[in-house]
Design a protein around this motif. Sequence first.
Motif: not given
Length: 141
Positions: A136-141
Amino acid sequence: MKLEHRHILKTLSWRVLGTSDTFFLSWLLTGNPLSGMKIGVTEVFSKMILYYMHERVWSKRIRDRVVHRRLFKTLSWRLIGTVDTILIGWIVTSDPLTGLKIGMTEVITKMILYYLHEWVWERSFTVQFHKQQKLLSNKMN
């Protein structure tokens, strides 16, 4: 994985482990493999239903400290499981003392096995949770 699916898989994995323990203890204490099998097979059904209900109740509790939660789940499940084993052992053998022996003997083995089972499942859930968070954090970045 959906929480309900996780509970079903956890129920099945515990039942295989728990039934194997009950079968061998019942056989050992009665000297009769057929009695061990009857007790084990009966428990498959009664305990899967009881375990699923127990897991659903505990999933609704606020997450306590992990070690305390695991300990209290272990103790509450063992109480339910022991009463079930004593009753089934008594019914199958027609001897309340034999049912009591089987139930009391497996208190120790089942508590150890259950605690370890919870530890494995909690670790797998934590690893899966962290992987999802990272995705999720990779997708948000």
